[in-house]
Design a protein around this motif. Structure first.
Motif, PDB file in Angstrom:
ATOM      1  N   GLU A  36      -2.101   4.387  -7.108  1.00  7.71           N
ATOM      2  CA  GLU A  36      -3.016   3.867  -6.089  1.00  7.71           C
ATOM      3  C   GLU A  36      -4.201   4.796  -5.851  1.00  7.71           C
ATOM      4  OE1 GLU A  36      -1.055   2.476  -2.448  1.00  7.71           O
ATOM      5  OE2 GLU A  36       0.839   2.933  -3.439  1.00  7.71           O
ATOM      6  N   GLY A  38      -6.321   6.442  -8.101  1.00 12.18           N
ATOM      7  CA  GLY A  38      -7.523   6.384  -8.919  1.00 12.18           C
ATOM      8  C   GLY A  38      -8.023   7.789  -9.210  1.00 12.18           C
ATOM      9  N   SER A 382     -10.630  -0.510  -7.162  1.00 15.52           N
ATOM     10  CA  SER A 382      -9.994  -1.626  -7.856  1.00 15.52           C
ATOM     11  C   SER A 382     -10.443  -2.954  -7.265  1.00 15.52           C
ATOM     12  CB  SER A 382      -8.471  -1.493  -7.778  1.00 15.52           C
ATOM     13  OG  SER A 382      -8.039  -1.440  -6.422  1.00 15.52           O
ATOM     14  N   PHE A 407     -11.691   1.200 -13.717  1.00 16.90           N
ATOM     15  CA  PHE A 407     -11.184  -0.106 -13.314  1.00 16.90           C
ATOM     16  C   PHE A 407     -11.942  -1.271 -13.973  1.00 16.90           C
ATOM     17  CE2 PHE A 407     -10.195   2.889  -9.929  1.00 16.90           C
ATOM     18  CZ  PHE A 407      -8.835   2.681  -9.769  1.00 16.90           C
TER      19      PHE A 407
END
Length: 505
Positions: A36, A38, A382, A407
């Motif tokens: 989560e 990144g 995202s 992403f």
């Protein structure tokens, strides 16, 4: 004989169990919600992009940041996968390996109990900066592995002087320089320790020549490889020169590499790391001073572990205080500082008190990790990428930050702009959207005033871009002091939607 041997093995088994359990806890902290998170910063994404370029045969950035071995190490993996998370996860593993090697070495040399070994591992492993850098894709984790190897081999060289061991130290230094230029900062500390040792080992002329050849080997081999792929022979050495003497100011206006400030790092350590690190530094200094008065340390005798680590921590803290600063400037000091805290505290505190202090310190560290690293999750990049894909965007611009890149899919292109005046050119090239990425505040590039006044087509909150640690990590780029950097962070926190998407018309 069997009962005696079993009894003697108990401290070792206890130590190993303590280390492994503590490393397991640290691994959980490092990998928790990593998917989560990144990218942690700009450099993480840029390194990932360079690795992908190398896998495609483009070696133009081989010596970026003076770290060719880092990119070459990961390039084969890029043939198998482009997933940023895979690179991030593997890199995090190297940080845990470095911690384990260091803690095991200190525990063995200092004869720590299993509980003390676990306490050292947890205190060092839950450091906010080491946890942050242990979740990125930069050279930090791998350079820590090389650094621990150098520390261990040099301590052995001081206590068992021989040509073979001395060359092993040089070998670790040479390998470390392939992964990060900051190993150059360790050379003065090694010189100080060698002068203090004064055992005459370096008077052997043959040792000098062999050491110099060993240090030169990576530059010759990788330099020759660079020439073969079309780069100038001086590219690697040229990076060193331009780092010390920049040709021009960077985009944030910072040009000088010297910025003396003796308070920056103590302020950071006191506010964002365990107070036990500074307390341990002061306490270790007092204990070493007392031992010197009583036992005449530094008089031709090899340094004991406490004094040895004190020299490293003290020299790193003092030396880096003279240069441009960021918490990662003390990357090599966090492990010795944690060891000093445990080694000095165990000499003045009973076991129950030491356990309580370490538990409180680790608890505070985990609270800060939660506040600084976990609470802002998940990343919103995202969601930005999903919006762009739903609206058929294939060419997108971003202000300063690269966080969106991992992403996007293979059909999408991302261009980074550092000034809003570059957008007109991108519009003519067919770029459809621009993301006003709040990273411009982190990097201190105030060049998007007109864009900010326009109504966005979509916007998102991004707490990750408003954390003090991220701003402090970029004070090396901006050239701002500690208080100025935190003031910029507080100003950024007033922006409730730091990710804004605009259509280019």
């Amino acid at each position: 004989m069997l009962p005696t041997g079993t009894k003697n093995n108990r401290p070792t088994k206890s130590r190993v169990c303590g280390l492994l359990l503590a490393l397991l806890v640290v691994a959980v902290l490092r990998f928790w919600r990593l998917a989560e998170a990144g990218p942690a910063d700009y450099d993480s994404v840029r390194n990932w992009q360079i690795v992908l370029e190398l896998a495609r045969g483009n070696f133009a950035q081989l010596f970026h940041h003076g770290s060719p071995a880092f990119f070459l190490l990961y390039a084969p993996l890029a043939v198998l996968t482009k997933s940023f998370l895979v690179f991030q996860t593997i890199n995090a593993g190297f940080g845990i390996i470095a911690l384990g090697l260091f803690a095991a070495w200190v525990a063995q040399k200092a004869s720590l109990t299993g509980f003390e070994a676990a306490g050292l591992t947890l205190l060092a492993g839950t450091s906010l900066l080491l946890t942050f850098s242990g979740r990125d894709f930069t050279m930090s984790s791998l350079t820590l592995v090389m650094y621990v190897g150098l520390l261990r081999s040099h301590f052995t060289r001081l206590h068992q002087p021989s040509t073979t061991v001395a060359l092993r130290v040089v070998g670790w230094l040479a390998i470390g320089l392939c992964f990060g230029y900051k190993f150059l900062f360790l050379v003065p500390i090694l010189v100080v320790l060698e002068l203090g040792q004064a055992d005459g080992l370096w008077r052997h002329r043959s040792l000098w020549w062999r050491a110099l050849l060993l240090l030169a080997a990576p530059y010759v081999l990788l330099g020759a490889f660079g020439v073969l792929v079309g780069l100038p022979w001086y590219r690697w050495l040229g990076f060193y020169f331009r780092t010390v003497v920049p040709a021009t100011a960077n985009l944030a206006g910072r040009q000088s590499t010297l910025h003396p400030d003796l308070l920056y790092y103590p302020q950071y350590l006191a506010s964002y790391e365990s107070p036990l690190l500074l307390i341990g530094l002061v306490l270790a200094t007092g204990l070493v001073w007392r031992d010197w008065r009583k036992k005449q340390l530094f008089s031709g005798q090899p340094l004991p572990l406490l004094a040895y680590l004190l020299v490293w921590a003290g020299c790193l803290l003092a030396g880096m205080s003279l240069l441009i600063k960021a918490p990662r400037g003390l990357l090599f000091a966090y492990l010795p500082l944690a060891a000093l805290a445990v080694l000095s505290s165990r000499r003045v505190l009973p076991g129950w008190a030491l356990g309580s202090v370490l538990a409180a310190a680790v608890g505070l560290n985990i609270f800060r990790i939660q506040r600084e690293l976990w609470a802002p999750l998940p990343t919103q990049y995202s969601r930005v990428a999903a919006w762009l894909q739903q609206h058929g965007a294939t060419k997108v611009a971003s202000t300063v930050g690269l966080g969106l890149a991992p992403f996007l899919n293979d059909q999408q292109t991302l261009a980074v702009v550092n000034d809003e005046h570059e957008l007109a050119h991108l519009r003519r090239q067919g770029y459809q959207y621009v993301l006003l990425d709040g990273y411009w505040r982190v990097a201190g590039l105030q060049r998007f005033d007109s864009l900010r006044c326009q109504p966005p087509v979509a916007a998102w909150a991004a707490p990750q871009l408003q954390r003090p640690l991220l701003f402090l990590e970029h004070s090396e780029f901006t050239g701002l002091g500690y208080a100025e950097t935190l003031a910029a962070c507080r100003e950024a926190a007033t922006d409730t939607l730091p990710l804004r998407l605009y259509q280019l018309r």
